[in-house]
Design a protein around this motif. Structure first.
Motif, PDB file in Angstrom:
ATOM      1  N   ILE A 105       0.823  -1.205   0.000  1.00 41.87           N
ATOM      2  CA  ILE A 105       0.000   0.000   0.000  1.00 41.87           C
ATOM      3  C   ILE A 105       0.861   1.261   0.000  1.00 41.87           C
ATOM      4  O   ILE A 105       0.551   2.236  -0.693  1.00 41.87           O
ATOM      5  CB  ILE A 105      -0.971  -0.024   1.194  1.00 41.87           C
ATOM      6  CG1 ILE A 105      -2.059  -1.078   0.953  1.00 41.87           C
ATOM      7  CG2 ILE A 105      -1.605   1.351   1.428  1.00 41.87           C
ATOM      8  CD1 ILE A 105      -2.996  -1.294   2.096  1.00 41.87           C
ATOM      9  N   LYS A 106       1.940   1.246   0.738  1.00 40.33           N
ATOM     10  CA  LYS A 106       2.851   2.388   0.747  1.00 40.33           C
ATOM     11  C   LYS A 106       3.399   2.666  -0.652  1.00 40.33           C
ATOM     12  O   LYS A 106       3.490   3.818  -1.091  1.00 40.33           O
ATOM     13  CB  LYS A 106       4.004   2.131   1.726  1.00 40.33           C
ATOM     14  CG  LYS A 106       4.982   3.290   1.845  1.00 40.33           C
ATOM     15  CD  LYS A 106       6.087   2.964   2.845  1.00 40.33           C
ATOM     16  CE  LYS A 106       7.096   4.122   2.926  1.00 40.33           C
ATOM     17  NZ  LYS A 106       8.195   3.800   3.896  1.00 40.33           N
ATOM     18  N   GLU A 107       3.733   1.609  -1.358  1.00 38.75           N
ATOM     19  CA  GLU A 107       4.239   1.725  -2.729  1.00 38.75           C
ATOM     20  C   GLU A 107       3.174   2.313  -3.651  1.00 38.75           C
ATOM     21  O   GLU A 107       3.457   3.196  -4.479  1.00 38.75           O
ATOM     22  CB  GLU A 107       4.658   0.331  -3.208  1.00 38.75           C
ATOM     23  CG  GLU A 107       5.222   0.260  -4.614  1.00 38.75           C
ATOM     24  CD  GLU A 107       5.564  -1.167  -5.001  1.00 38.75           C
ATOM     25  OE1 GLU A 107       5.253  -1.560  -6.141  1.00 38.75           O
ATOM     26  OE2 GLU A 107       6.127  -1.903  -4.153  1.00 38.75           O
ATOM     27  N   ILE A 108       1.950   1.853  -3.509  1.00 43.06           N
ATOM     28  CA  ILE A 108       0.855   2.344  -4.354  1.00 43.06           C
ATOM     29  C   ILE A 108       0.550   3.808  -4.041  1.00 43.06           C
ATOM     30  O   ILE A 108       0.296   4.608  -4.955  1.00 43.06           O
ATOM     31  CB  ILE A 108      -0.404   1.479  -4.161  1.00 43.06           C
ATOM     32  CG1 ILE A 108      -0.134   0.032  -4.578  1.00 43.06           C
ATOM     33  CG2 ILE A 108      -1.570   2.045  -4.975  1.00 43.06           C
ATOM     34  CD1 ILE A 108      -1.258  -0.932  -4.239  1.00 43.06           C
ATOM     35  N   GLU A 109       0.556   4.167  -2.787  1.00 42.33           N
ATOM     36  CA  GLU A 109       0.283   5.557  -2.405  1.00 42.33           C
ATOM     37  C   GLU A 109       1.302   6.508  -3.006  1.00 42.33           C
ATOM     38  O   GLU A 109       0.950   7.627  -3.410  1.00 42.33           O
ATOM     39  CB  GLU A 109       0.252   5.677  -0.878  1.00 42.33           C
ATOM     40  CG  GLU A 109      -0.983   5.048  -0.252  1.00 42.33           C
ATOM     41  CD  GLU A 109      -0.972   5.071   1.262  1.00 42.33           C
ATOM     42  OE1 GLU A 109      -2.065   5.001   1.871  1.00 42.33           O
ATOM     43  OE2 GLU A 109       0.132   5.154   1.852  1.00 42.33           O
ATOM     44  N   GLU A 110       2.536   6.077  -3.103  1.00 41.06           N
ATOM     45  CA  GLU A 110       3.558   6.914  -3.736  1.00 41.06           C
ATOM     46  C   GLU A 110       3.298   7.042  -5.239  1.00 41.06           C
ATOM     47  O   GLU A 110       3.472   8.122  -5.826  1.00 41.06           O
ATOM     48  CB  GLU A 110       4.948   6.331  -3.482  1.00 41.06           C
ATOM     49  CG  GLU A 110       6.105   7.092  -4.109  1.00 41.06           C
ATOM     50  CD  GLU A 110       6.262   8.516  -3.587  1.00 41.06           C
ATOM     51  OE1 GLU A 110       7.066   9.270  -4.193  1.00 41.06           O
ATOM     52  OE2 GLU A 110       5.605   8.889  -2.595  1.00 41.06           O
ATOM     53  N   ASP A 111       2.870   5.953  -5.862  1.00 42.98           N
ATOM     54  CA  ASP A 111       2.488   6.017  -7.282  1.00 42.98           C
ATOM     55  C   ASP A 111       1.362   7.035  -7.484  1.00 42.98           C
ATOM     56  O   ASP A 111       1.408   7.856  -8.413  1.00 42.98           O
ATOM     57  CB  ASP A 111       2.023   4.647  -7.776  1.00 42.98           C
ATOM     58  CG  ASP A 111       3.158   3.666  -7.998  1.00 42.98           C
ATOM     59  OD1 ASP A 111       4.279   4.110  -8.293  1.00 42.98           O
ATOM     60  OD2 ASP A 111       2.912   2.448  -7.876  1.00 42.98           O
ATOM     61  N   PHE A 112       0.350   6.983  -6.626  1.00 40.13           N
ATOM     62  CA  PHE A 112      -0.773   7.909  -6.737  1.00 40.13           C
ATOM     63  C   PHE A 112      -0.327   9.361  -6.512  1.00 40.13           C
ATOM     64  O   PHE A 112      -0.819  10.268  -7.180  1.00 40.13           O
ATOM     65  CB  PHE A 112      -1.867   7.545  -5.734  1.00 40.13           C
ATOM     66  CG  PHE A 112      -2.848   6.522  -6.215  1.00 40.13           C
ATOM     67  CD1 PHE A 112      -3.486   6.664  -7.431  1.00 40.13           C
ATOM     68  CD2 PHE A 112      -3.146   5.400  -5.444  1.00 40.13           C
ATOM     69  CE1 PHE A 112      -4.401   5.734  -7.886  1.00 40.13           C
ATOM     70  CE2 PHE A 112      -4.063   4.456  -5.881  1.00 40.13           C
ATOM     71  CZ  PHE A 112      -4.690   4.616  -7.104  1.00 40.13           C
ATOM     72  N   ARG A 113       0.575   9.561  -5.567  1.00 40.36           N
ATOM     73  CA  ARG A 113       1.043  10.922  -5.276  1.00 40.36           C
ATOM     74  C   ARG A 113       1.689  11.547  -6.515  1.00 40.36           C
ATOM     75  O   ARG A 113       1.402  12.701  -6.877  1.00 40.36           O
ATOM     76  CB  ARG A 113       2.048  10.896  -4.123  1.00 40.36           C
ATOM     77  CG  ARG A 113       2.510  12.290  -3.674  1.00 40.36           C
ATOM     78  CD  ARG A 113       3.642  12.208  -2.683  1.00 40.36           C
ATOM     79  NE  ARG A 113       4.874  11.728  -3.300  1.00 40.36           N
ATOM     80  CZ  ARG A 113       5.692  12.514  -4.023  1.00 40.36           C
ATOM     81  NH1 ARG A 113       5.387  13.785  -4.248  1.00 40.36           N
ATOM     82  NH2 ARG A 113       6.800  12.012  -4.533  1.00 40.36           N
TER      83      ARG A 113
END
Length: 279
Positions: free
Chosen positions: A204-212
Motif C-alpha cells: 500500500i505504501k508503494e501504491i500511495e507513492e504512485d498515486f502521489r
C-alpha cells in the motif's frame, strides 16, 4: 459504406467497455465526447487480449493470442479488419500516433501470463507492470494530448505511475483469485501463504507513492481528459482505502469491492472538486 462499418466498430468497443468494466466505463463518460471513442477502442483491444490469457481456459490460448496479434498487424497494413475491435483500435493507433513499442510491450506482458506464474524480482515485476499497465496509460495519454509529442513527453512519467497504481490495486484486490485460480504471484516474494499485515502495508505504501506522483500529472491534463481521469483516480483511491482498512486475512479470502452507491457518491464528489477547480 466504410464509415458505417467504422462507426459500428467503435460502438462494439464501447459495448465491450460497458460490459467488462462499469467503473472504467463511468470514467470514460466523464471525458470529452471527442475522445471517448478512441479510449473505448484502446480498452476493447487490451480487454480482449487479457481475456484470452485469463479466461479462455478451454481453448488454445497461445494460438489465440498469436492470431490476435497477427490480425492486428494485418489491420494496420490494410486499414481495415473484419474484427471490429481491431478495426477501431487500428484507427486510433494511426490517428493519435500510438507507437508500436507500446503495443508490443503490452502483448509481451500478456504472453508472459501464459508461461510465467511467479515474479521473483523487482525487475521482473516492474517489467510486467510496464507492459500490462503503464503502456496502456501511455496509449490513453496519446489520445488525451491529441498526439502532441512535446505534451506527451511532459506527462509520460506521471501517466505511467497512474497505470502502475491502478494495476497494483488490482493485484492486491485480486490476490486470492490470482493465486488460487490462475496460479499467479505478481508481488515479489508474496503469496497467500506468507501474506500478512506487514506485507500489505508495504504494498500500500508503494501504491500511495504512485498515486502521489500520478496526481501531479492529472492536474496538467487537457480539459477534455482531466475530469474523466480524475474520476478514475478517485475511484481507485477509494478502493485502496478499503483495502488498507481491511484485515489482510479478509483480502486473502474474498474480493473487496466499492459499491455502486459509493461510486455514485465519488462521482458527485469528483464533479464538485473539478467544477471548483480544485484539481
Amino acid at each position: 459504406m466504410k464509415s458505417l462499418f467504422d462507426a459500428v466498430s467503435f460502438k462494439c468497443s464501447k459495448l465491450i467497455t460497458q460490459n467488462y468494466s462499469s467503473s472504467f466505463s463511468l470514467a470514460v463518460k466523464m471525458l470529452s465526447p471527442s475522445i471517448r471513442d478512441a479510449i473505448y477502442s484502446i480498452y476493447g483491444f487490451v480487454r480482449f487480449a487479457d481475456e484470452i490469457v485469463d479466461s479462455f481456459h478451454d481453448y488454445e490460448k497461445e494460438y489465440l493470442i498469436d492470431d490476435f496479434e497477427k490480425e492486428y498487424y494485418k489491420a494496420m497494413q490494410l486499414g481495415i479488419s473484419l474484427n471490429p475491435i481491431l478495426n477501431s483500435f487500428q484507427h486510433t493507433v494511426k490517428e493519435y500516433n500510438i507507437t508500436d513499442d507500446l503495443v508490443q510491450a503490452f502483448l509481451k506482458s500478456m504472453k508472459l501470463d501464459l508461461i510465467k506464474s511467479t515474479y521473483n524480482t523487482q525487475t521482473e515485476y516492474a517489467d510486467y507492470i510496464y507492459g500490462s499497465a503503464d503502456v496502456v496509460g501511455l496509449m490513453c495519454l496519446k489520445v488525451f494530448v491529441a498526439g502532441k509529442e512535446h505534451k506527451y513527453e511532459q506527462l509520460k512519467h506521471e501517466a505511467m505511475r497512474l497505470g502502475s497504481a491502478f494495476q497494483k490495486v488490482n493485484f492486491l484486490r485480486d490476490l486470492r483469485d490470482d493465486n488460487l485460480i490462475l496460479n499467479r504471484t505478481y508481488f515479489p516474494g508474496i503469496n497467500l501463504k506468507n501474506f500478512n499485515e506487514d506485507a500489505k502495508a508495504q504494498i500500500i505504501k508503494e501504491i500511495e507513492e504512485d498515486f502521489r506522483i500520478a496526481y501531479q500529472g492529472i492536474v496538467k491534463l487537457p480539459m477534455e481528459a482531466k475530469f474523466g481521469v480524475y474520476t478514475a483516480y478517485v475511484y481507485y483511491k477509494k478502493l485502496l482505502k478499503k483495502l488498507k482498512n481491511t484485515p489482510y486475512q479478509e483480502i486473502g479470502n474474498s474480493r473487496i469491492r466499492v459499491s455502486n452507491y459509493t461510486k455514485a457518491g465519488l462521482l458527485a464528489q469528483s464533479f464538485v472538486t473539478y467544477k471548483l477547480k480544485l484539481v
